[in-house]
Design an enzyme around this catalytic site. Sequence first.
Site, PDB file in Angstrom:
ATOM      1  N   GLU A  28       2.252  -9.047   6.943  1.00  0.00           N
ATOM      2  CA  GLU A  28       0.954  -8.363   6.916  1.00  0.00           C
ATOM      3  C   GLU A  28       0.290  -8.621   5.564  1.00  0.00           C
ATOM      4  O   GLU A  28       0.972  -8.828   4.557  1.00  0.00           O
ATOM      5  CB  GLU A  28       1.164  -6.852   7.120  1.00  0.00           C
ATOM      6  CG  GLU A  28      -0.123  -6.045   7.125  1.00  0.00           C
ATOM      7  CD  GLU A  28       0.089  -4.588   7.520  1.00  0.00           C
ATOM      8  OE1 GLU A  28      -0.902  -3.843   7.569  1.00  0.00           O
ATOM      9  OE2 GLU A  28       1.248  -4.183   7.768  1.00  0.00           O
ATOM     10  N   ASN A 173      -3.301  -2.316  16.635  1.00  0.00           N
ATOM     11  CA  ASN A 173      -2.095  -1.813  15.970  1.00  0.00           C
ATOM     12  C   ASN A 173      -2.141  -0.299  15.836  1.00  0.00           C
ATOM     13  O   ASN A 173      -3.131   0.253  15.360  1.00  0.00           O
ATOM     14  CB  ASN A 173      -1.983  -2.433  14.569  1.00  0.00           C
ATOM     15  CG  ASN A 173      -0.835  -1.834  13.764  1.00  0.00           C
ATOM     16  OD1 ASN A 173       0.325  -2.148  13.995  1.00  0.00           O
ATOM     17  ND2 ASN A 173      -1.147  -0.951  12.826  1.00  0.00           N
ATOM     18  N   GLU A 174      -1.095   0.375  16.286  1.00  0.00           N
ATOM     19  CA  GLU A 174      -0.908   1.822  16.062  1.00  0.00           C
ATOM     20  C   GLU A 174      -2.190   2.635  16.246  1.00  0.00           C
ATOM     21  O   GLU A 174      -2.537   3.470  15.408  1.00  0.00           O
ATOM     22  CB  GLU A 174      -0.303   2.058  14.671  1.00  0.00           C
ATOM     23  CG  GLU A 174       1.109   1.523  14.548  1.00  0.00           C
ATOM     24  CD  GLU A 174       1.804   1.878  13.232  1.00  0.00           C
ATOM     25  OE1 GLU A 174       1.162   2.452  12.325  1.00  0.00           O
ATOM     26  OE2 GLU A 174       3.006   1.579  13.117  1.00  0.00           O
ATOM     27  N   TYR A 245      10.835   3.433  12.209  1.00  0.00           N
ATOM     28  CA  TYR A 245      11.530   3.244  10.927  1.00  0.00           C
ATOM     29  C   TYR A 245      12.467   4.419  10.695  1.00  0.00           C
ATOM     30  O   TYR A 245      12.164   5.542  11.098  1.00  0.00           O
ATOM     31  CB  TYR A 245      10.523   3.169   9.770  1.00  0.00           C
ATOM     32  CG  TYR A 245       9.550   2.015   9.874  1.00  0.00           C
ATOM     33  CD1 TYR A 245       9.907   0.746   9.437  1.00  0.00           C
ATOM     34  CD2 TYR A 245       8.263   2.196  10.397  1.00  0.00           C
ATOM     35  CE1 TYR A 245       9.015  -0.321   9.520  1.00  0.00           C
ATOM     36  CE2 TYR A 245       7.373   1.136  10.488  1.00  0.00           C
ATOM     37  CZ  TYR A 245       7.755  -0.114  10.051  1.00  0.00           C
ATOM     38  OH  TYR A 245       6.874  -1.159  10.147  1.00  0.00           O
ATOM     39  N   GLU A 293       7.677  -3.450  15.353  1.00  0.00           N
ATOM     40  CA  GLU A 293       7.944  -2.972  13.983  1.00  0.00           C
ATOM     41  C   GLU A 293       9.209  -2.141  14.029  1.00  0.00           C
ATOM     42  O   GLU A 293       9.260  -1.131  14.735  1.00  0.00           O
ATOM     43  CB  GLU A 293       6.791  -2.119  13.428  1.00  0.00           C
ATOM     44  CG  GLU A 293       5.564  -2.907  13.040  1.00  0.00           C
ATOM     45  CD  GLU A 293       4.524  -2.058  12.301  1.00  0.00           C
ATOM     46  OE1 GLU A 293       4.914  -1.137  11.550  1.00  0.00           O
ATOM     47  OE2 GLU A 293       3.326  -2.326  12.483  1.00  0.00           O
ATOM     48  N   GLN A 350       9.220  -5.865   7.147  1.00  0.00           N
ATOM     49  CA  GLN A 350       8.536  -7.148   7.284  1.00  0.00           C
ATOM     50  C   GLN A 350       9.424  -8.253   6.753  1.00  0.00           C
ATOM     51  O   GLN A 350      10.626  -8.051   6.653  1.00  0.00           O
ATOM     52  CB  GLN A 350       7.199  -7.068   6.555  1.00  0.00           C
ATOM     53  CG  GLN A 350       6.231  -6.091   7.237  1.00  0.00           C
ATOM     54  CD  GLN A 350       4.830  -6.062   6.629  1.00  0.00           C
ATOM     55  OE1 GLN A 350       4.434  -6.962   5.908  1.00  0.00           O
ATOM     56  NE2 GLN A 350       4.085  -5.008   6.911  1.00  0.00           N
TER      57      GLN A 350
END
Length: 501
Positions: A28, A173-174, A245, A293, A350
């Site tokens: 990113e 995204n999100e 995460y 992710e 990432q």
Amino acid sequence: MSKKAKMILEKDFKISEIDNRIYGSFVEHLGRAVYGGIYEPGHPQADEMGFRQDVIEMVKELQVPLVRYPGGNFVSGYNWEDGVGPVEQRPRRLDLAWRTTETNEIGTNEFMKWAKLVNAEVNMAVNLGTRGIDAARSLVEYMNHPGGSYYSDLRISHGIKEPYNVKTWCLGNEMDGPWQIGHKTAVEYGRIAQEAAKVMKWVDPNIELVACGSSNRSMPTFADWEATVLDHTYDHVEFISLHQYYGNYDNEISNYLAMSLEMDDFIQSVISIADYIKAKKRGKKKINLSFDEWNVWYHSKEQDKLIEPWSVAPPQLEDVYNFEDALLVGCMLITLLKHADRVKIACLAQLVNVIAPIMTEENGPAWKQTIFYPYMHTSVYGRGVALNPIVSSPKYDSKDFTDVPLLESTAVYNEENEQLTIFAVNRDLQEGLHLECDIRNFEGYKIVEHIVLENDEIKQTNSAQGTPVAPHTNGNAVVENGLVTAVLPKLSWNVIRLAKK
């Protein structure tokens, strides 16, 4: 006497052929991922385009098949036109996602050149935050149309004659997150994703599309979001995304290493929702999952609050990973493989500097974080068919989980190369785990090597000065009469490689 775990592997007990995109990653425009990460023109090891060759070599070592780009939160405010054409004419923009300044020195064509250098495909994201269906279809035309139209001819004028034929695309995204530029409700997003998907496929019917799922499982809209979005997009997309995460906030390792069980449950839940929509639509198409992710991310959150706003490529999200993080990443990789029938794409978030397996120093060396190794081992040795092992293991309870198996394990069979690989984590804090694995169905298979990642200090990290957390090949696995036996050291990541001799 160490505890015992048993496993049975059969050639016919298959989960699925593994889609190599499950070993994807993510770059990113954030922190030093691009500027100072993959790209540092003044560096002693920079090539003529400014790309760091030491980083390229490490990415090639990981054999990353797919890289998601250019975001992430960044994409929701990104005008892709800013990153094409003569570099000296490109605008500097305020990136509201990360409160930095984007120079646009690296854009789409530069990144596509870099991806080719590392032998990776690109998973391109379109902006459905501040932009919409017009920008999305134009970008597909720029990237994939052969020529004879405005945007394809624009690409050709930028020196790129042949179309890129980018296969995989993310629809934003999100978009469920209030932090997202252009945050939307599920209905708002479902509608724009449906219309964007429609016109993108009208430009190129061969592309595959990923609709945004929830930003994580604890979002208040989780499940309703997926169901609503897929209700709108089912006929036009191939994938729904998952993001997650983990962090060891309460410093309790037995609980931390069990968090992959939550990841497993998250995957199961999203599969159920996707199948419900298929049933509701009386559809024939199976929606697969893109876990685009996933990682450990918690070490750097306090220092990120101190970053000066609007600086260029500051050191953001630079988690330095320790040994226990590598063990959880190993467990998460095994979890992804256990769902290879439905998880076809996954992106470790990432790749360089930003919550990443590879770190760099400005004008200095690149080095491997602890999480580099399980990621590399699965990517390199985990190609083929994911097997469905019968496992019996001692279990324990932790703060948030019950019946956590001490042995977290799976296996991959590559029939073409006549190779069998067992991936295994021993979660036991105190002692080794005695593993017995029945492979009678794999006649003539012998041990190639038994790789072990272990360390007496669970908080041990690597750095540019050295990598004390690194694997060795002194594991003690042996095979006799169709039975693999090994002692997996306490708190260890193991790769037992077998091949037909």
